[in-house]
Design an enzyme around this catalytic site. Structure first.
Site, PDB file in Angstrom:
ATOM      1  N   HIS A  61      24.352  -4.723  -0.456  1.00 13.85           N
ATOM      2  CA  HIS A  61      23.519  -4.397  -1.623  1.00 13.85           C
ATOM      3  C   HIS A  61      22.216  -3.716  -1.183  1.00 13.85           C
ATOM      4  CE1 HIS A  61      25.738  -7.897  -3.798  1.00 13.85           C
ATOM      5  NE2 HIS A  61      26.531  -6.867  -3.550  1.00 13.85           N
TER       6      HIS A  61
ATOM      7  N   HIS B 106      29.425  -2.751 -10.434  1.00 19.78           N
ATOM      8  CA  HIS B 106      29.079  -3.423  -9.183  1.00 19.78           C
ATOM      9  C   HIS B 106      29.993  -2.968  -8.037  1.00 19.78           C
ATOM     10  CE1 HIS B 106      27.185  -6.211  -6.520  1.00 19.78           C
ATOM     11  NE2 HIS B 106      28.388  -6.441  -6.032  1.00 19.78           N
TER      12      HIS B 106
ATOM     13  N   ASP C 293      28.799  -1.611  -4.427  1.00 22.62           N
ATOM     14  CA  ASP C 293      29.306  -2.048  -3.119  1.00 22.62           C
ATOM     15  C   ASP C 293      29.836  -0.868  -2.298  1.00 22.62           C
ATOM     16  OD1 ASP C 293      28.813  -4.776  -3.329  1.00 22.62           O
ATOM     17  OD2 ASP C 293      30.823  -5.266  -4.059  1.00 22.62           O
TER      18      ASP C 293
ATOM     19  N   HIS D  27      35.421  -4.457   0.382  1.00 26.45           N
ATOM     20  CA  HIS D  27      34.674  -4.122   1.601  1.00 26.45           C
ATOM     21  C   HIS D  27      35.589  -3.684   2.744  1.00 26.45           C
ATOM     22  CE1 HIS D  27      31.191  -5.574  -0.442  1.00 26.45           C
ATOM     23  NE2 HIS D  27      31.686  -6.783  -0.582  1.00 26.45           N
TER      24      HIS D  27
HETATM   25 ZN   LIG Z   1      28.577  -6.732  -4.000  1.00 25.85          ZN
END
Ligand SMILES: [Zn+2]
Length: 308
Positions: A88, A245, A249, A272
């Site tokens: 973030h 969001h 990311d 991720h």
């Molecule tokens: Zn996040």
């Protein structure tokens, strides 16, 4: 004029004018951590520095240093020292076009704050941003590059802008299928993406807490969803806060490339791990991209041209 074109033509590297400070709990560890964000020299990039360690304290923000992607993005140096949950803050750096900064931490994790990049964006903006006498490091995507794994995928294609078109598909009807496309121009990140919070399912959060994971996670720093219901009393910041969001990311994770990217990205149900593997794929073949201004220290003539 779209500012990505400015970046390609005559963009200067940026850092903070002044240092900023914040503290809060880490999502992963549950520990309280203080961070200071300091201005840094041209071409130094983003460096995390663990002041709780005596040596080998520096961990460079690079996709090559990513060692874990389960609950967030963790980076590690050669000595095995880690920093968790950097995504973030990295996203705030990307959104504000900060090229160089040192992040001093009192522990091993960037605080989660409200679960978005908003606190970091506000802090850095309030400190002020200054241009430095070196050109921005930019790469242009030259041909289609893709990485996919199970139902997740990321595809980048050439474009004159930087855009992300993101689709998610969750079973819980409070999320469902959401799609958002954003072209990241000046200020759009802060307004449309930066304050979107991370999220989790109630049963997953309970399971993780029982197993000593996500110890700092709570309704104060994440949207918690339970069978079609949003449990946060204040509700959502955007109707499609979840997909926003995921864009936040992705921005943070791909900024570990060390470059601003010119290209159009289409992502589906990524996370991720896929974000990181996509960067390895991108950099696996030099014909995938072009580095703009490799020798990027600006000459005296260019300074007078830029100032004129
Ligand atoms: Zn996040």
């Amino acid at each position: 004029m779209p500012d990505t074109l400015n970046i390609a033509k005559l963009g200067f590297q940026k850092t903070l004018k002044n240092k900023v400070f914040c503290e809060g709990v880490g999502l992963h560890t549950g520990n309280n951590t203080q961070i200071k964000i300091l201005p840094a020299d041209v071409n130094s990039g983003i460096t995390f520095i663990r002041e709780d360690l005596n040596k080998d304290r520096k961990i460079v923000a690079s996709y090559k240093n990513v060692c874990d992607t389960k609950l967030g993005t963790t980076i590690e140096n050669n000595a095995g020292h880690k920093v968790h949950t950097i995504e973030h803050l990295m996203s705030a750096f990307m959104g504000l076009r900060i090229d160089n900064a040192d992040v001093i931490l009192s522990g091993s994790e960037v605080p989660i704050m409200d679960g978005s990049a908003k606190v970091f964006l506000d802090l850095i903006s309030s400190a002020g941003i200054k241009e430095q006498f070196a050109k921005k490091k930019v790469i242009k995507v030259l041909k289609e590059v893709s990485f996919s794994q199970n139902n997740s995928s990321i595809i980048a294609v050439p474009s004159d802008n930087f855009s992300i078109d993101y689709m998610i598909d969750f079973d819980d009807p409070a999320i469902g299928v959401q799609r958002q496309k954003i072209t990241l121009l000046a200020n759009t990140f802060d307004e449309e993406i930066g304050s979107a919070r991370t999220f989790g399912m109630l049963n997953e959060v309970e399971y993780m807490h029982q197993n000593g994971l996500a110890l700092g996670g709570s309704i104060n720093n994440a949207i918690v969803v339970d069978n079609g219901k949003i449990l946060n009393p204040e509700g959502l910041r955007f109707k499609d806060e979840f997909v926003r969001h995921k864009i936040l990311d992705l921005c943070g994770d791909i900024y570990l490339s060390g470059f601003h990217i010119i290209g159009s990205i289409v992502a589906k149900c990524a996370g991720h791990e896929v974000n990181n593997k996509f960067l390895w794929e991108l950099f696996s073949d030099k014909s995938n991209y072009e580095v703009i201004e490799e020798n990027n220290i600006i000459t005296q003539e260019e300074i007078s041209f830029a100032v004129a």
